[in-house]
Design an enzyme around this catalytic site. Sequence first.
Site, PDB file in Angstrom:
ATOM      1  N   LYS A 160      37.490  67.334  47.383  1.00  0.00           N
ATOM      2  CA  LYS A 160      37.681  66.451  46.228  1.00  0.00           C
ATOM      3  C   LYS A 160      38.662  67.124  45.271  1.00  0.00           C
ATOM      4  O   LYS A 160      38.269  67.786  44.313  1.00  0.00           O
ATOM      5  CB  LYS A 160      36.323  66.191  45.564  1.00  0.00           C
TER       6      LYS A 160
HETATM    7  N1  PPE Z   1      35.237  58.376  47.571  1.00  0.00           N
HETATM    8  C1  PPE Z   1      36.066  58.771  46.576  1.00  0.00           C
HETATM    9  C2  PPE Z   1      37.527  58.763  46.810  1.00  0.00           C
HETATM   10  C3  PPE Z   1      35.509  59.172  45.363  1.00  0.00           C
HETATM   11  O1  PPE Z   1      36.320  59.562  44.385  1.00  0.00           O
HETATM   12  C4  PPE Z   1      34.113  59.142  45.174  1.00  0.00           C
HETATM   13  C5  PPE Z   1      33.514  59.554  43.862  1.00  0.00           C
HETATM   14  C6  PPE Z   1      33.295  58.727  46.243  1.00  0.00           C
HETATM   15  C7  PPE Z   1      33.895  58.361  47.425  1.00  0.00           C
HETATM   16  C8  PPE Z   1      31.795  58.731  46.150  1.00  0.00           C
HETATM   17  O2  PPE Z   1      31.295  60.053  46.191  1.00  0.00           O
HETATM   18  P1  PPE Z   1      29.934  60.462  45.454  1.00  0.00           P
HETATM   19  O3  PPE Z   1      30.191  60.388  43.996  1.00  0.00           O
HETATM   20  O4  PPE Z   1      29.658  61.836  45.937  1.00  0.00           O
HETATM   21  O5  PPE Z   1      28.910  59.489  45.898  1.00  0.00           O
HETATM   22  N2  PPE Z   1      34.322  59.281  42.746  1.00  0.00           N
HETATM   23  C9  PPE Z   1      34.076  59.965  41.510  1.00  0.00           C
HETATM   24  C10 PPE Z   1      35.223  59.822  40.547  1.00  0.00           C
HETATM   25  C11 PPE Z   1      35.424  58.508  39.888  1.00  0.00           C
HETATM   26  C12 PPE Z   1      36.506  58.583  38.823  1.00  0.00           C
HETATM   27  O6  PPE Z   1      37.041  57.504  38.450  1.00  0.00           O
HETATM   28  O7  PPE Z   1      36.823  59.667  38.339  1.00  0.00           O
HETATM   29  C13 PPE Z   1      32.730  59.586  40.941  1.00  0.00           C
HETATM   30  O8  PPE Z   1      32.159  58.550  41.283  1.00  0.00           O
HETATM   31  O9  PPE Z   1      32.217  60.368  40.159  1.00  0.00           O
END
Ligand code: PPE
Length: 307
Positions: A160
């Site tokens: 990430k």
């Molecule tokens: N895919 C991506 C690309 C992503 O950024 C997130 C979280 C997820 C999947 C889901 O992952 P998880 O949070 O572990 O369930 N995105 C983060 C950032 C959002 C933002 O706008 O900044 C979040 O949800 O915190």
Amino acid sequence: MAWDDTASKIWIDGNMVNWNEANIHVLSHVVHYGTSVFEGIRAYKNENGVAVFRLKEHVQRLFDSAKVYKIEIPYTNEEIENAILDVVRENELDGCYIRPIVFRGYGELGVNPLNCPVNVVIAAWEWGSYLGEEGMANGVDIGVSSWRKPAPDTFPTLAKCGANYMNSQLAKIEAIENGFDEAIMLDYEGHVSEGSGENIFLVEGEKLYTPSMASSNLKGITRDSIMTLANDLGYEVVEETISRERLYFADEVFFTGTAAEVTPIRSIDRKTIGIGKRGPIAEKLQKTFFDIVEAKIDDKYGWLTYI
Ligand code: PPE
């Protein structure tokens, strides 16, 4: 989010710093080359106190992301976990969103990052529904982006890292300009990958499907939580390669993510999905998820860490 939290404190390299003093130099490596890895974590207030959701898993993913880019975090997992709890405590936040970010700071410029210092920052603020309250209840409208996720030998999407979100931004901007709430991106082979900041699930009959980790997506912690809850509720969950048109035929489609939690999708590319609003399985999963974080049912997986 709106930046009106000027009374709050931000943790920087071990110190609580006033919001207005939490600055970095414009020549920091991260500003020029996007050299950062970060997390997004939520804390929820319930009758037992304020609890951070899946703290250990988020901190471990931060370390995993850093490893890919040879960023050595000068703290242990436990120290970062405690610092996160401190930030929520110090700011007297109830439900909030927590953003730990590790980046290469001010040292020297040039692509080689290895001589630049590693800085660690943890901030927290109140953040409501990612795609709106309305969307949580009735579903959001999304479109498949013309921008694809990077191939696995270009940008590692399991890490990430800040720079990955330039790719997400292309999709998000396009979605907004086309009148959608959010984008869904395909991987380099044209299979369904994920949203700009969410994982995606399809419901076909009584079975759930989500793209496998080979589709250039992030291994979402909410994705994992929802897979566990779905299994518990008696639904089989299959991780596999998913073609675009299956999105249109599905009975239900929904997003998962820390910010997005469980957000139902009511249309894709202006085609109605299922009943055209939040479907029954998405609703059941949403409810079970909130019942856990709001301590209405037992936290049997140990997902909550109270501050
Ligand atoms: N895919 C991506 C690309 C992503 O950024 C997130 C979280 C997820 C999947 C889901 O992952 P998880 O949070 O572990 O369930 N995105 C983060 C950032 C959002 C933002 O706008 O900044 C979040 O949800 O915190």
